[in-house]
Design a protein around this motif. Sequence first.
Motif, PDB file in Angstrom:
ATOM      1  N   ASP A  57       5.047  -1.437   6.251  1.00  0.00           N
ATOM      2  CA  ASP A  57       3.933  -1.855   6.787  1.00  0.00           C
ATOM      3  C   ASP A  57       4.300  -2.384   8.321  1.00  0.00           C
ATOM      4  O   ASP A  57       4.900  -1.760   9.063  1.00  0.00           O
ATOM      5  N   ARG A  62     -11.627 -16.959   9.595  1.00  0.00           N
ATOM      6  CA  ARG A  62     -11.455 -16.219   8.174  1.00  0.00           C
ATOM      7  C   ARG A  62     -11.603 -17.227   6.842  1.00  0.00           C
ATOM      8  O   ARG A  62     -12.003 -16.849   5.844  1.00  0.00           O
ATOM      9  N   ALA A 114       0.849  -1.190   0.120  1.00  0.00           N
ATOM     10  CA  ALA A 114      -0.027  -0.003   0.182  1.00  0.00           C
ATOM     11  C   ALA A 114       0.797   1.427   0.024  1.00  0.00           C
ATOM     12  O   ALA A 114       1.940   1.326   0.687  1.00  0.00           O
ATOM     13  N   TYR A 150      -4.372   0.912   4.775  1.00  0.00           N
ATOM     14  CA  TYR A 150      -5.413   0.643   5.389  1.00  0.00           C
ATOM     15  C   TYR A 150      -4.959   0.243   6.565  1.00  0.00           C
ATOM     16  O   TYR A 150      -4.023  -0.326   7.155  1.00  0.00           O
ATOM     17  N   SER A 157      -8.848 -11.343   4.623  1.00  0.00           N
ATOM     18  CA  SER A 157      -7.693 -10.398   5.071  1.00  0.00           C
ATOM     19  C   SER A 157      -8.040  -8.956   4.176  1.00  0.00           C
ATOM     20  O   SER A 157      -8.096  -9.209   3.142  1.00  0.00           O
ATOM     21  N   GLY A 158      -8.388  -7.864   5.008  1.00  0.00           N
ATOM     22  CA  GLY A 158      -8.648  -6.970   4.338  1.00  0.00           C
ATOM     23  C   GLY A 158      -7.529  -6.598   3.048  1.00  0.00           C
ATOM     24  O   GLY A 158      -8.119  -6.273   2.097  1.00  0.00           O
ATOM     25  N   SER A 159      -6.423  -6.495   3.364  1.00  0.00           N
ATOM     26  CA  SER A 159      -5.483  -6.117   2.231  1.00  0.00           C
ATOM     27  C   SER A 159      -5.576  -6.992   1.019  1.00  0.00           C
ATOM     28  O   SER A 159      -5.071  -6.818  -0.025  1.00  0.00           O
ATOM     29  N   ARG A 181      -6.993  -6.105  -2.487  1.00  0.00           N
ATOM     30  CA  ARG A 181      -6.370  -5.356  -3.394  1.00  0.00           C
ATOM     31  C   ARG A 181      -5.229  -6.235  -4.324  1.00  0.00           C
ATOM     32  O   ARG A 181      -4.895  -5.789  -5.518  1.00  0.00           O
ATOM     33  N   LYS A 197     -10.716  -0.803  11.227  1.00  0.00           N
ATOM     34  CA  LYS A 197     -11.933  -1.448  10.650  1.00  0.00           C
ATOM     35  C   LYS A 197     -12.984  -0.820  11.437  1.00  0.00           C
ATOM     36  O   LYS A 197     -12.952  -0.591  12.689  1.00  0.00           O
ATOM     37  N   SER A 233      -1.224  -7.305  12.442  1.00  0.00           N
ATOM     38  CA  SER A 233      -1.954  -6.336  12.209  1.00  0.00           C
ATOM     39  C   SER A 233      -3.412  -6.361  12.387  1.00  0.00           C
ATOM     40  O   SER A 233      -3.968  -5.131  12.903  1.00  0.00           O
ATOM     41  N   THR A 234      -3.918  -7.283  12.465  1.00  0.00           N
ATOM     42  CA  THR A 234      -5.525  -7.581  12.988  1.00  0.00           C
ATOM     43  C   THR A 234      -5.857  -6.876  14.559  1.00  0.00           C
ATOM     44  O   THR A 234      -6.463  -5.995  14.776  1.00  0.00           O
ATOM     45  N   PHE A 254       0.954   6.655   9.353  1.00  0.00           N
ATOM     46  CA  PHE A 254       0.498   5.092   9.581  1.00  0.00           C
ATOM     47  C   PHE A 254       1.176   4.875  10.834  1.00  0.00           C
ATOM     48  O   PHE A 254       0.664   4.500  11.924  1.00  0.00           O
ATOM     49  N   MET A 294      -4.524  -3.278  14.747  1.00  0.00           N
ATOM     50  CA  MET A 294      -5.463  -1.913  14.228  1.00  0.00           C
ATOM     51  C   MET A 294      -6.665  -1.969  15.074  1.00  0.00           C
ATOM     52  O   MET A 294      -7.088  -1.041  15.393  1.00  0.00           O
TER      53      MET A 294
HETATM   54  C1  DP6 Z   1      -0.133  -2.479   7.368  1.00  0.00           C
HETATM   55  O1  DP6 Z   1      -4.976  -6.785   5.746  1.00  0.00           O
HETATM   56  O2  DP6 Z   1      -3.257  -7.626   6.986  1.00  0.00           O
HETATM   57  O3  DP6 Z   1      -0.277  -3.694   5.497  1.00  0.00           O
HETATM   58  O4  DP6 Z   1      -7.497  -7.132   7.519  1.00  0.00           O
HETATM   59  O5  DP6 Z   1      -6.881  -7.649   9.987  1.00  0.00           O
HETATM   60  O6  DP6 Z   1      -5.964  -9.078   7.728  1.00  0.00           O
HETATM   61  P1  DP6 Z   1      -6.531  -7.654   8.399  1.00  0.00           P
HETATM   62  O7  DP6 Z   1      -5.374  -6.846   8.158  1.00  0.00           O
HETATM   63  P2  DP6 Z   1      -4.101  -6.834   6.998  1.00  0.00           P
HETATM   64  O8  DP6 Z   1      -3.817  -5.360   7.431  1.00  0.00           O
HETATM   65  C2  DP6 Z   1      -2.838  -4.715   6.522  1.00  0.00           C
HETATM   66  C3  DP6 Z   1      -2.134  -3.268   7.047  1.00  0.00           C
HETATM   67  C4  DP6 Z   1      -1.030  -2.641   6.355  1.00  0.00           C
HETATM   68  C5  DP6 Z   1      -1.500  -1.603   5.305  1.00  0.00           C
HETATM   69  C6  DP6 Z   1      -1.952  -2.291   3.995  1.00  0.00           C
HETATM   70  O9  DP6 Z   1      -1.764  -3.129   3.446  1.00  0.00           O
HETATM   71  O10 DP6 Z   1      -2.909  -1.284   3.593  1.00  0.00           O
END
Ligand code: DP6
Length: 409
Positions: A310, A85, A26, A30, A161-163, A166, A33, A216-217, A268, A220
């Motif tokens: 990250d 998940r 990124a 991100y 996983s959020g990222s 992408r 949540k 990261s979960t 970040f 954040m």
């Molecule tokens: C710092 O996607 O690993 O890389 O959704 O809880 O699985 P979860 O988190 P994740 O978080 C990535 C965070 C990051 C920034 C980014 O990739 O945008």
Amino acid sequence: MENGRANMKPVTGISQVTCTAPVNIAVIKYWGKRDEQLVLPINPSLSVTLSQDQLCARTTVAASADFKRDRVWLNGQEQSVDAPRLQKCLGEIRRLARKRKHKDERAGDLLGSCVHVCSENNFPTAAGLASSAAGYACLVQSLAKLFHIDGDVSHIARQGSGSACRSMYGGFVEWTMGRLEDGADSVAKQVAPAEHWPELRVLVAVVNAGKKAVGSTEGMQTTVKTSALVKYRAEHVVPSRQEDMRQAILERDFQTFGEITMKDSNQFHATCLDTYPPIFYLNETSKHIIHLVHRYNRHHGKIKAAYTFDAGPNAVLYLLQDDVPEVLALLRHFFPPSSTNNSEREFVQGLPDANRKDLPAELLNSVGLEPSPGSVQYIIHTRAGQGPQVLTDPQQALLDEKGWPKKQN
Ligand code: DP6
């Protein structure tokens, strides 16, 4: 399809699909949540998908009426299939297949079967290189192909996983926040394909890490609960930054791209420090790399390299092709491989590092760091690349023709 069901034959034998999926890094992060269950972010984000020639996940999925239960192997070891998940992704794919079976009977064909999933990364998971993004993107892409689900499934990868959402597209990709309560519109979209900016290069410096940092979960979650800065960031900083970044990419404007990338990484990590108790992902080597980049840019009077970090100490540098020899020479000079450390592994891997450059004394003086042997383990030289791919050669499958792992640890 009216008579689709009448024609539906019971599935015999085995159906199998193998895919690869990329890592993404990124440039607008991100972090946080607004809905933990659905994995809905508090801000949009934007990333570059990295070439799968250097970094990728590979997954084979198979369905057969002979399988007794769903089973999963990751990097040669069987994993619990109950991981929430994983369950979420499997469940969502089956739900979609059920919904679509009236349109395409093949989508429903496998609904009665259990699946076997076998996945591996072509890079060490422990290196902390966004392996979950590539892994979940690959899982969801393979399952979607297996169940004949067409169209965007990034909202399912997002729930792994959020990222990961992408990593469902190549090139430059944004993840929109979405407005719907069920998250159906919080999806990934391509801003531009990889070919749009062919000169862009990426250096991943794998830094020697100490003990494992907060995941990261969890990280954040604590940030959202305790940081005032993260709220300010989501409301007042990211929305305009996302637009400026998208424009910089469309115009191939490296000055703006680089500046926003570094500022967003810094913010970040500032939200991590604003978390209570604070989270530290950067280590001394990371900070030295940050100094190196700023001093290098100042020396040249413009942004020639941009760093981003990250949830760990590894540095990812974005730069243009012509500057790769100089930046690699600087990294080798200030972070040389230690003589005792992994002599078999090439220090710079990936795209060729042929154009070795002699560094002028003024540049070395401008950077002015104490060389720190062994603090960077190795460097991966790569570029932007394509989204998930389907592999058709059965030799490349991780499951054999009966649907069992070809190799297990
Ligand atoms: C710092 O996607 O690993 O890389 O959704 O809880 O699985 P979860 O988190 P994740 O978080 C990535 C965070 C990051 C920034 C980014 O990739 O945008």
